[in-house]
Design a protein around this motif. Structure first.
Motif, PDB file in Angstrom:
ATOM      1  N   PRO A  26       0.804  -1.222   0.000  1.00 50.60           N
ATOM      2  CA  PRO A  26       0.000   0.000   0.000  1.00 50.60           C
ATOM      3  C   PRO A  26       0.841   1.278   0.000  1.00 50.60           C
ATOM      4  N   LYS A  27       1.999   1.238   0.630  1.00 53.24           N
ATOM      5  CA  LYS A  27       2.855   2.433   0.657  1.00 53.24           C
ATOM      6  C   LYS A  27       3.324   2.766  -0.757  1.00 53.24           C
ATOM      7  N   ASP A  28       3.737   1.746  -1.515  1.00 54.29           N
ATOM      8  CA  ASP A  28       4.151   1.984  -2.901  1.00 54.29           C
ATOM      9  C   ASP A  28       2.965   2.441  -3.746  1.00 54.29           C
ATOM     10  N   ALA A  52      -6.861  10.912  -8.318  1.00 61.67           N
ATOM     11  CA  ALA A  52      -5.636  10.260  -7.837  1.00 61.67           C
ATOM     12  C   ALA A  52      -5.250  10.791  -6.453  1.00 61.67           C
ATOM     13  N   ALA A  53      -5.452  12.100  -6.221  1.00 59.79           N
ATOM     14  CA  ALA A  53      -5.139  12.683  -4.912  1.00 59.79           C
ATOM     15  C   ALA A  53      -6.038  12.082  -3.835  1.00 59.79           C
ATOM     16  N   LYS A  54      -7.306  11.882  -4.169  1.00 62.41           N
ATOM     17  CA  LYS A  54      -8.230  11.278  -3.206  1.00 62.41           C
ATOM     18  C   LYS A  54      -7.848   9.828  -2.905  1.00 62.41           C
ATOM     19  N   ARG A  55      -7.422   9.090  -3.928  1.00 58.45           N
ATOM     20  CA  ARG A  55      -6.957   7.705  -3.701  1.00 58.45           C
ATOM     21  C   ARG A  55      -5.734   7.705  -2.795  1.00 58.45           C
ATOM     22  N   HIS A  56      -4.808   8.629  -3.091  1.00 62.23           N
ATOM     23  CA  HIS A  56      -3.589   8.744  -2.276  1.00 62.23           C
ATOM     24  C   HIS A  56      -3.961   9.012  -0.813  1.00 62.23           C
ATOM     25  N   ASP A  57      -4.851   9.981  -0.591  1.00 66.18           N
ATOM     26  CA  ASP A  57      -5.269  10.314   0.774  1.00 66.18           C
ATOM     27  C   ASP A  57      -5.944   9.123   1.453  1.00 66.18           C
ATOM     28  N   SER A  62      -5.657   4.821   5.455  1.00 68.47           N
ATOM     29  CA  SER A  62      -5.709   3.391   5.790  1.00 68.47           C
ATOM     30  C   SER A  62      -4.420   2.943   6.458  1.00 68.47           C
ATOM     31  N   LEU A  63      -3.292   3.415   5.917  1.00 66.04           N
ATOM     32  CA  LEU A  63      -2.000   3.054   6.510  1.00 66.04           C
ATOM     33  C   LEU A  63      -1.894   3.585   7.945  1.00 66.04           C
ATOM     34  N   ILE A  69      -3.900   0.730  14.903  1.00 59.15           N
ATOM     35  CA  ILE A  69      -4.377  -0.570  15.409  1.00 59.15           C
ATOM     36  C   ILE A  69      -3.205  -1.383  15.942  1.00 59.15           C
ATOM     37  N   ALA A  70      -2.093  -1.372  15.207  1.00 61.76           N
ATOM     38  CA  ALA A  70      -0.906  -2.110  15.668  1.00 61.76           C
ATOM     39  C   ALA A  70      -0.404  -1.543  16.990  1.00 61.76           C
TER      40      ALA A  70
END
Length: 129
Positions: A26-28, A52-57, A62-63, A69-70
């Motif tokens: 996901p980071k990549d 694309a900016a919204k997907r990036h955000d 999520s990350l 959570i971790a």
């Protein structure tokens, strides 16, 4: 120096995007989306740049949630370990107290046996006299 061959850049980004999805990184994937934003902005396709900016955000959020959570799980694990350690110390302390009580009872029974023995020995000596 500015790139003019946007189709080549788009193909390269598409390939990197597919690879990032295949290896489940996901980071990549987030970095690729950010690169899409830059490419679409250079191409003056602001609608796709915004998508694309919204997907990036979304990916970055999520990350962050995964990291939170971790962190919570780690904190919970530490609390459980602390609780277990405390319970073990309490149990050991209780065992020591019980052991001390048992030793004291054994000593008291021993002293009582010695006292009874001495009593009968003296009583016997008195009868013989």
């Amino acid at each position: 120096m500015e790139i003019k061959d946007y189709s080549l850049a788009m193909r390269d980004l598409n390939e990197v995007y597919k690879i990032s999805q295949r290896i489940k990184s996901p980071k990549d994937e987030s970095n690729v989306q950010q690169s899409y934003v830059l490419l679409y902005t250079h191409m003056k396709n602001y609608k796709k740049a915004d998508i694309a900016a919204k997907r990036h955000d979304f990916i970055e959020d999520s990350l962050l949630n995964v990291e939170k959570i971790a962190l919570v799980k780690t904190q919970d694990t530490l609390q459980v370990k602390k609780s277990i350690t405390y319970q073990q110390k309490t149990y050991k302390s209780q065992l020591k107290q019980k052991d001390s009580l048992i030793v004291m009872l054994i000593c008291a029974v021993g002293v009582l046996c010695i006292a009874v023995f001495v009593y009968f020995v003296f009583k016997r000596k008195k009868r013989k006299k």
